[in-house]
Design a protein around this motif. Sequence first.
Motif, PDB file in Angstrom:
ATOM      1  N   VAL A 169       0.975  -1.138   0.230  1.00  0.00           N
ATOM      2  CA  VAL A 169      -0.064   0.116  -0.203  1.00  0.00           C
ATOM      3  C   VAL A 169       0.906   1.201  -0.049  1.00  0.00           C
ATOM      4  O   VAL A 169       0.709   2.200  -0.608  1.00  0.00           O
ATOM      5  CB  VAL A 169      -0.896   0.047   1.159  1.00  0.00           C
ATOM      6  CG1 VAL A 169      -1.790   1.285   1.386  1.00  0.00           C
ATOM      7  CG2 VAL A 169      -2.023  -1.279   0.985  1.00  0.00           C
ATOM      8  N   GLY A 170       1.919   1.103   0.729  1.00  0.00           N
ATOM      9  CA  GLY A 170       2.868   2.140   0.745  1.00  0.00           C
ATOM     10  C   GLY A 170       3.526   2.514  -0.517  1.00  0.00           C
ATOM     11  O   GLY A 170       3.787   3.691  -0.757  1.00  0.00           O
ATOM     12  N   VAL A 171       3.890   1.596  -1.443  1.00  0.00           N
ATOM     13  CA  VAL A 171       4.483   1.822  -2.497  1.00  0.00           C
ATOM     14  C   VAL A 171       3.708   2.310  -3.491  1.00  0.00           C
ATOM     15  O   VAL A 171       4.003   3.288  -4.296  1.00  0.00           O
ATOM     16  CB  VAL A 171       4.913   0.440  -3.187  1.00  0.00           C
ATOM     17  CG1 VAL A 171       5.411   0.495  -4.522  1.00  0.00           C
ATOM     18  CG2 VAL A 171       6.291   0.028  -2.298  1.00  0.00           C
ATOM     19  N   VAL A 172       2.273   1.836  -3.588  1.00  0.00           N
ATOM     20  CA  VAL A 172       1.189   2.488  -4.476  1.00  0.00           C
ATOM     21  C   VAL A 172       1.023   3.828  -4.234  1.00  0.00           C
ATOM     22  O   VAL A 172       0.994   4.627  -5.176  1.00  0.00           O
ATOM     23  CB  VAL A 172       0.102   1.403  -4.392  1.00  0.00           C
ATOM     24  CG1 VAL A 172      -1.217   2.137  -5.121  1.00  0.00           C
ATOM     25  CG2 VAL A 172       0.207   0.328  -4.927  1.00  0.00           C
ATOM     26  N   THR A 173       0.955   4.253  -3.011  1.00  0.00           N
ATOM     27  CA  THR A 173       0.664   5.692  -2.463  1.00  0.00           C
ATOM     28  C   THR A 173       1.783   6.538  -2.499  1.00  0.00           C
ATOM     29  O   THR A 173       1.630   7.542  -3.359  1.00  0.00           O
ATOM     30  CB  THR A 173       0.401   5.687  -0.814  1.00  0.00           C
ATOM     31  OG1 THR A 173      -0.624   4.795  -0.416  1.00  0.00           O
ATOM     32  CG2 THR A 173       0.041   7.033  -0.439  1.00  0.00           C
ATOM     33  N   LEU A 174       2.813   5.960  -2.651  1.00  0.00           N
ATOM     34  CA  LEU A 174       4.106   6.718  -2.850  1.00  0.00           C
ATOM     35  C   LEU A 174       3.945   7.066  -4.344  1.00  0.00           C
ATOM     36  O   LEU A 174       4.622   8.086  -4.886  1.00  0.00           O
ATOM     37  CB  LEU A 174       5.330   6.044  -2.437  1.00  0.00           C
ATOM     38  CG  LEU A 174       6.696   6.947  -2.530  1.00  0.00           C
ATOM     39  CD1 LEU A 174       6.701   8.151  -1.807  1.00  0.00           C
ATOM     40  CD2 LEU A 174       8.007   5.909  -2.309  1.00  0.00           C
TER      41      LEU A 174
END
Length: 343
Positions: A67-72
Amino acid sequence: MVALIPSFVCLLLFCAGLVRDRRRVSNAVLLGLSVVFAVVALLLHVASERAQLGRDLVVVLLTLAGVGVVTLAWFLIANGITMVRKEGRSPANLLSLGAGTALVALLGLLITALVLHTHTLLVVAATAVALAGYIAFLFLCFLVYGSLYGRLRIRRRADFVVVLGSGLIGGTTVPPLLAGRLDRARKEHARLSRKGRRPVLLTSGGQGPDEKVPESHAMADYLVAQGVSADLIQREDRSTTTDENLTFSGALMERQNPDYRCVIVTNNYHVFRTAVTARRTGIRGHVIGAPTAAYFWPSAMIREFVALLVSYRRTNAVIFLLVLLSGLFIWWLGWPSPGALPL
């Protein structure tokens, strides 16, 4: 726990490095390794006590990472578009957009490899993830320790407050970014003066091909207009890069006071790399930062990180090569076999 020993060792080395010289890149890496080893030790402990809980924690961490990678990626692409609109399409302004696009490409490669389930594609995806993980680890170390460094108080005396130049508008006018540095330097000078030290304000910056006056002269004029006495200001007007800023300013300070100490002022995104460069060039002093516009910060931080990677290009090239060779070796061994993966 025995598993925590690597974390404690890295933490002790970090503390020793911080005392010895807070401007060392190794401090950032050691702090990051200490955290990583501590997390691994915690997971191992939980898994040994309650195996199911350990597996659940791993799943949660992987989910959060995804989720962090997608958000970033979304944030970087959005910021990149903003940068292009406000600052133009120079390579430096495209960094956040490029980083976001690279993350999307990495996710696409990983999903494709898992769906197609071919051996070669799985190894390529795993190698790409390993390289991205290495870069992400270094970037987080750079980000966290750079922020920490910028908040550490400077307790020693300072004979000079050095302000690094950053280009002029219309060849003569100090832009807001540089004005922020000068205002920060003026406040630091006032703080030091209240302690009875009266340091010299040293503006550093040469004349670019599109500038009518050296940056240092325009910076000095700005300070005088803000009420700083002209006899407190000196100019270093030959430099065109950060390395030259520090090298030429260092030589000037050394001539005037062989036992000098200084405070270097730049923008907050530029603080840690400037500190690393100052250490490498033998400058006796630390770096403080001025605020930067929020939209400008991500691309600027990526640019600074890339510059730091290039500064240590031999070390990074060796690690990249080892990761690539490891991927090639795994591919040659035929691992992992597509049938071994639970999909």
